[in-house]
Design a protein around this motif. Structure first.
Motif, PDB file in Angstrom:
ATOM      1  N   ASP A 160       0.610  -1.475  -0.020  1.00  0.00           N
ATOM      2  CA  ASP A 160      -0.070  -0.119  -0.107  1.00  0.00           C
ATOM      3  C   ASP A 160       0.951   1.307  -0.071  1.00  0.00           C
ATOM      4  OD1 ASP A 160      -2.082  -1.423   0.070  1.00  0.00           O
ATOM      5  OD2 ASP A 160      -2.782  -1.497   2.127  1.00  0.00           O
ATOM      6  N   PHE A 161       2.110   1.373   0.773  1.00  0.00           N
ATOM      7  CA  PHE A 161       2.814   2.384   0.689  1.00  0.00           C
ATOM      8  C   PHE A 161       3.800   2.490  -0.519  1.00  0.00           C
ATOM      9  CE2 PHE A 161       5.020  -1.202   2.903  1.00  0.00           C
ATOM     10  CZ  PHE A 161       6.291  -0.887   2.461  1.00  0.00           C
ATOM     11  N   LEU A 162       3.915   1.487  -1.505  1.00  0.00           N
ATOM     12  CA  LEU A 162       4.812   1.639  -2.420  1.00  0.00           C
ATOM     13  C   LEU A 162       3.995   2.326  -3.700  1.00  0.00           C
ATOM     14  CD1 LEU A 162       6.335  -1.900  -2.094  1.00  0.00           C
ATOM     15  CD2 LEU A 162       7.335   0.249  -1.317  1.00  0.00           C
ATOM     16  N   SER A 163       4.736   2.814  -4.783  1.00  0.00           N
ATOM     17  CA  SER A 163       4.393   3.320  -5.917  1.00  0.00           C
ATOM     18  C   SER A 163       4.382   2.193  -6.886  1.00  0.00           C
ATOM     19  CB  SER A 163       5.215   4.406  -6.286  1.00  0.00           C
ATOM     20  OG  SER A 163       6.484   4.249  -6.733  1.00  0.00           O
ATOM     21  N   ASP A 164       3.845   2.497  -7.749  1.00  0.00           N
ATOM     22  CA  ASP A 164       3.959   1.554  -9.029  1.00  0.00           C
ATOM     23  C   ASP A 164       5.405   1.346  -9.426  1.00  0.00           C
ATOM     24  OD1 ASP A 164       1.539   1.087  -8.985  1.00  0.00           O
ATOM     25  OD2 ASP A 164       0.715   2.484 -10.614  1.00  0.00           O
ATOM     26  N   GLU A 165       6.179   2.307  -9.533  1.00  0.00           N
ATOM     27  CA  GLU A 165       7.474   2.475  -9.918  1.00  0.00           C
ATOM     28  C   GLU A 165       8.437   1.489  -9.027  1.00  0.00           C
ATOM     29  OE1 GLU A 165       5.785   5.223  -9.837  1.00  0.00           O
ATOM     30  OE2 GLU A 165       5.531   5.749 -11.973  1.00  0.00           O
ATOM     31  N   GLU A 166       8.119   1.617  -7.883  1.00  0.00           N
ATOM     32  CA  GLU A 166       8.798   0.965  -6.574  1.00  0.00           C
ATOM     33  C   GLU A 166       8.437  -0.576  -6.600  1.00  0.00           C
ATOM     34  OE1 GLU A 166       9.637   4.078  -3.179  1.00  0.00           O
ATOM     35  OE2 GLU A 166       7.473   3.348  -3.365  1.00  0.00           O
ATOM     36  N   ILE A 167       6.946  -0.862  -7.085  1.00  0.00           N
ATOM     37  CA  ILE A 167       6.786  -2.168  -6.921  1.00  0.00           C
ATOM     38  C   ILE A 167       7.396  -2.976  -8.359  1.00  0.00           C
ATOM     39  CG2 ILE A 167       4.904  -3.846  -7.470  1.00  0.00           C
ATOM     40  CD1 ILE A 167       3.247  -1.822  -5.995  1.00  0.00           C
ATOM     41  N   ALA A 168       7.648  -2.113  -9.362  1.00  0.00           N
ATOM     42  CA  ALA A 168       8.345  -2.695 -10.407  1.00  0.00           C
ATOM     43  C   ALA A 168       9.601  -2.959 -10.495  1.00  0.00           C
ATOM     44  CB  ALA A 168       8.133  -1.806 -11.661  1.00  0.00           C
ATOM     45  N   GLU A 169      10.356  -2.334  -9.422  1.00  0.00           N
ATOM     46  CA  GLU A 169      11.824  -2.333  -9.187  1.00  0.00           C
ATOM     47  C   GLU A 169      12.275  -3.525  -8.189  1.00  0.00           C
ATOM     48  OE1 GLU A 169      13.210   1.516  -7.967  1.00  0.00           O
ATOM     49  OE2 GLU A 169      12.935   2.200  -9.881  1.00  0.00           O
ATOM     50  N   LEU A 170      11.223  -4.370  -7.467  1.00  0.00           N
ATOM     51  CA  LEU A 170      11.262  -5.370  -6.680  1.00  0.00           C
ATOM     52  C   LEU A 170      11.827  -6.400  -7.290  1.00  0.00           C
ATOM     53  CD1 LEU A 170       7.977  -5.282  -4.480  1.00  0.00           C
ATOM     54  CD2 LEU A 170      10.424  -4.285  -3.857  1.00  0.00           C
ATOM     55  N   THR A 171      12.880  -7.135  -6.915  1.00  0.00           N
ATOM     56  CA  THR A 171      13.653  -8.169  -7.559  1.00  0.00           C
ATOM     57  C   THR A 171      13.223  -9.704  -7.181  1.00  0.00           C
ATOM     58  OG1 THR A 171      15.731  -9.195  -8.115  1.00  0.00           O
ATOM     59  CG2 THR A 171      15.635  -7.933  -5.718  1.00  0.00           C
ATOM     60  N   ARG A 172      13.213 -10.489  -8.250  1.00  0.00           N
ATOM     61  CA  ARG A 172      12.925 -11.760  -7.699  1.00  0.00           C
ATOM     62  C   ARG A 172      14.341 -12.622  -7.579  1.00  0.00           C
ATOM     63  NH1 ARG A 172       7.907 -13.592  -8.652  1.00  0.00           N
ATOM     64  NH2 ARG A 172       6.598 -11.955  -9.552  1.00  0.00           N
ATOM     65  N   ASP A 173      15.518 -11.750  -7.827  1.00  0.00           N
ATOM     66  CA  ASP A 173      16.789 -12.505  -7.588  1.00  0.00           C
ATOM     67  C   ASP A 173      17.663 -11.640  -6.694  1.00  0.00           C
ATOM     68  OD1 ASP A 173      16.937 -14.898  -9.018  1.00  0.00           O
ATOM     69  OD2 ASP A 173      16.638 -13.527 -10.886  1.00  0.00           O
ATOM     70  N   ALA A 174      18.093 -11.901  -5.419  1.00  0.00           N
ATOM     71  CA  ALA A 174      18.652 -11.127  -4.261  1.00  0.00           C
ATOM     72  C   ALA A 174      19.940 -11.759  -4.042  1.00  0.00           C
ATOM     73  CB  ALA A 174      17.883 -10.543  -3.226  1.00  0.00           C
ATOM     74  N   THR A 175      21.200 -11.016  -3.702  1.00  0.00           N
ATOM     75  CA  THR A 175      22.352 -11.499  -3.055  1.00  0.00           C
ATOM     76  C   THR A 175      22.693 -10.861  -1.922  1.00  0.00           C
ATOM     77  OG1 THR A 175      23.654 -10.387  -4.549  1.00  0.00           O
ATOM     78  CG2 THR A 175      23.061 -12.677  -5.179  1.00  0.00           C
ATOM     79  N   SER A 176      23.456 -11.469  -1.006  1.00  0.00           N
ATOM     80  CA  SER A 176      23.832 -10.556   0.261  1.00  0.00           C
ATOM     81  C   SER A 176      25.095 -10.316   0.014  1.00  0.00           C
ATOM     82  CB  SER A 176      23.715 -11.673   1.560  1.00  0.00           C
ATOM     83  OG  SER A 176      25.100 -12.848   1.396  1.00  0.00           O
ATOM     84  N   PRO A 177      25.575  -9.356   0.781  1.00  0.00           N
ATOM     85  CA  PRO A 177      27.215  -8.969   1.179  1.00  0.00           C
ATOM     86  C   PRO A 177      27.758 -10.139   1.340  1.00  0.00           C
ATOM     87  CG  PRO A 177      25.747  -7.368   2.184  1.00  0.00           C
ATOM     88  CD  PRO A 177      24.785  -8.400   1.949  1.00  0.00           C
ATOM     89  N   PRO A 178      29.147 -10.370   1.502  1.00  0.00           N
ATOM     90  CA  PRO A 178      29.735 -11.473   1.928  1.00  0.00           C
ATOM     91  C   PRO A 178      29.706 -11.299   3.502  1.00  0.00           C
ATOM     92  CG  PRO A 178      31.438  -9.783   1.145  1.00  0.00           C
ATOM     93  CD  PRO A 178      29.930  -9.404   0.798  1.00  0.00           C
ATOM     94  N   PHE A 179      29.960 -12.667   4.045  1.00  0.00           N
ATOM     95  CA  PHE A 179      29.917 -12.450   5.508  1.00  0.00           C
ATOM     96  C   PHE A 179      30.729 -13.787   6.124  1.00  0.00           C
ATOM     97  CE2 PHE A 179      25.891 -14.091   4.320  1.00  0.00           C
ATOM     98  CZ  PHE A 179      25.706 -15.287   4.639  1.00  0.00           C
ATOM     99  N   ASP A 180      31.061 -13.650   7.377  1.00  0.00           N
ATOM    100  CA  ASP A 180      31.893 -14.541   8.111  1.00  0.00           C
ATOM    101  C   ASP A 180      31.337 -16.035   8.812  1.00  0.00           C
ATOM    102  OD1 ASP A 180      34.880 -15.261   9.065  1.00  0.00           O
ATOM    103  OD2 ASP A 180      33.981 -15.070  10.938  1.00  0.00           O
ATOM    104  N   ALA A 181      30.155 -15.844   9.202  1.00  0.00           N
ATOM    105  CA  ALA A 181      29.421 -16.870   9.721  1.00  0.00           C
ATOM    106  C   ALA A 181      30.152 -17.516  10.812  1.00  0.00           C
ATOM    107  CB  ALA A 181      28.775 -17.804   8.488  1.00  0.00           C
ATOM    108  N   ARG A 182      30.558 -16.883  11.586  1.00  0.00           N
ATOM    109  CA  ARG A 182      31.447 -17.370  12.714  1.00  0.00           C
ATOM    110  C   ARG A 182      30.550 -18.407  13.615  1.00  0.00           C
ATOM    111  NH1 ARG A 182      35.055 -12.338  15.036  1.00  0.00           N
ATOM    112  NH2 ARG A 182      36.081 -11.953  13.253  1.00  0.00           N
ATOM    113  N   GLU A 183      29.357 -18.519  13.666  1.00  0.00           N
ATOM    114  CA  GLU A 183      28.477 -19.182  14.495  1.00  0.00           C
ATOM    115  C   GLU A 183      28.240 -20.650  13.714  1.00  0.00           C
ATOM    116  OE1 GLU A 183      28.224 -18.892  17.847  1.00  0.00           O
ATOM    117  OE2 GLU A 183      29.331 -16.883  17.352  1.00  0.00           O
ATOM    118  N   GLY A 184      28.541 -20.709  12.367  1.00  0.00           N
ATOM    119  CA  GLY A 184      28.277 -21.726  11.441  1.00  0.00           C
ATOM    120  C   GLY A 184      26.539 -21.698  11.364  1.00  0.00           C
ATOM    121  N   SER A 185      26.053 -20.731  11.162  1.00  0.00           N
ATOM    122  CA  SER A 185      24.722 -20.588  11.013  1.00  0.00           C
ATOM    123  C   SER A 185      24.527 -19.094   9.857  1.00  0.00           C
ATOM    124  CB  SER A 185      23.798 -20.426  12.085  1.00  0.00           C
ATOM    125  OG  SER A 185      24.147 -19.329  13.021  1.00  0.00           O
ATOM    126  N   ILE A 186      23.253 -19.451   9.137  1.00  0.00           N
ATOM    127  CA  ILE A 186      22.988 -18.180   8.487  1.00  0.00           C
ATOM    128  C   ILE A 186      21.378 -18.088   8.544  1.00  0.00           C
ATOM    129  CG2 ILE A 186      22.668 -17.179   6.064  1.00  0.00           C
ATOM    130  CD1 ILE A 186      25.376 -18.578   5.524  1.00  0.00           C
TER     131      ILE A 186
END
Length: 297
Positions: A192-218
């Protein structure tokens, strides 16, 4: 004062030396078959980018470890292994050398050493408030055929949090990716709070920055999920080349610099580890889970 002239054209503003540079795009995944190598040439500014026009054609491409694999061009700028004997599977802790010879005589080389094998020990759904395990996700191995995993793992949007638990391996860093597989599936977020342009920019493929995962979990954050339907949650252990590129490229979530207010101002070049060109020749190990997102009642 000459630098303030308004009569300069695009070629002066946008580093002409960077036009026509060979761009490598290849990632090797442990225990998977040898991947394609994609080769492009950087294009001048002020022109709509055309992938076929940018393709580097007619190159000699090989990847070597104990043996040398020759590649053949199967589409403009796309090179596939020219298998003669048995299929080639990428090995862990192994060095692979890329060699590209362009028709104009330029040579591009790069090297990657693959990380350890990597697998997720448990895929869990966690209660957001208590941190307790709600249930364990089914995997493709446990629910053949592969599509059955999406029927087994069906979750209402924001009901619990998906977590991958694993033994840390020898690698430069970890990265996760999320892929929404059902094109055209409806939104599960409150739009409801998004414009049509913002909705059109939503991605179906996303990636994270790199991280260390010191606890062995994500954990997979729900703010990365926008759509109803099938999703793949991929977890990678990555090599140094892959890590350095994403950590120094703002578009990939890195923080190693960016663009200034004017074209060419304060630009910090990403780390490519490619001699004679730019791009990525990297390697990683990967495991994944599949699940289906249902809308809230």
């Amino acid at each position: 004062m000459a630098g303030c002239s308004t009569q300069r054209d695009d070629d002066e503003l946008f580093a002409p030396d960077e036009v026509g540079v060979i761009v490598v795009d290849a990632r090797l995944l442990v225990d998977r078959e040898m991947s394609d190598v994609r080769l492009r040439l950087t294009q001048p500014p002020g022109r709509i980018y055309d992938e076929e026009e940018a393709a580097l054609r007619g190159a000699v491409v090989t990847i070597s470890s104990d043996t040398t694999i020759t590649f053949r061009e199967v589409a403009p700028g796309r090179y596939q292994p020219d298998f003669v004997l048995e299929r080639q599977v990428i090995l862990p802790n192994t060095r692979y050398d890329l060699y590209v010879a362009a028709p104009d005589g330029r040579v591009v080389t790069a090297t990657t050493t693959t990380p350890d094998r990597f697998s997720v020990r448990e895929w869990l759904r966690i209660d957001l408030d208590t941190g307790q395990v709600i249930d364990t996700l089914a995997t493709s191995a446990e629910s053949p055929p592969p599509e059955a995993v999406y029927q087994a793992n069906r979750f209402v949007y924001q009901d619990g949090l998906i977590e991958a638990r694993f033994e840390r391996v020898n690698c430069a860093a970890y990265q996760v990716a999320l892929k929404s597989l059902d094109e055209g599936s409806p939104l599960v977020i409150d739009a409801d709070f998004l414009s049509d342009e913002e909705i059109a920019e939503l991605t179906r493929d996303a990636t994270s920055p790199p991280f260390d995962a010191r606890e062995g979990s994500i954990r997979l954050p729900w703010f990365a999920v926008f759509f109803e339907g099938r999703h793949r949650f991929l977890t990678y252990a990555i090599d140094r080349n892959w890590y350095d590129l994403i950590r120094t490229t703002p578009e990939f979530g890195g923080t190693g610099g960016g663009f200034g207010g004017n074209a060419g101002d304060n630009f910090e070049r990403p780390i490519f580890h490619v001699e004679g060109g730019i791009g990525l020749f990297g390697s990683g190990s990967m495991d994944e889970a599949g699940f289906y997102v249902l809308p809230k009642p």
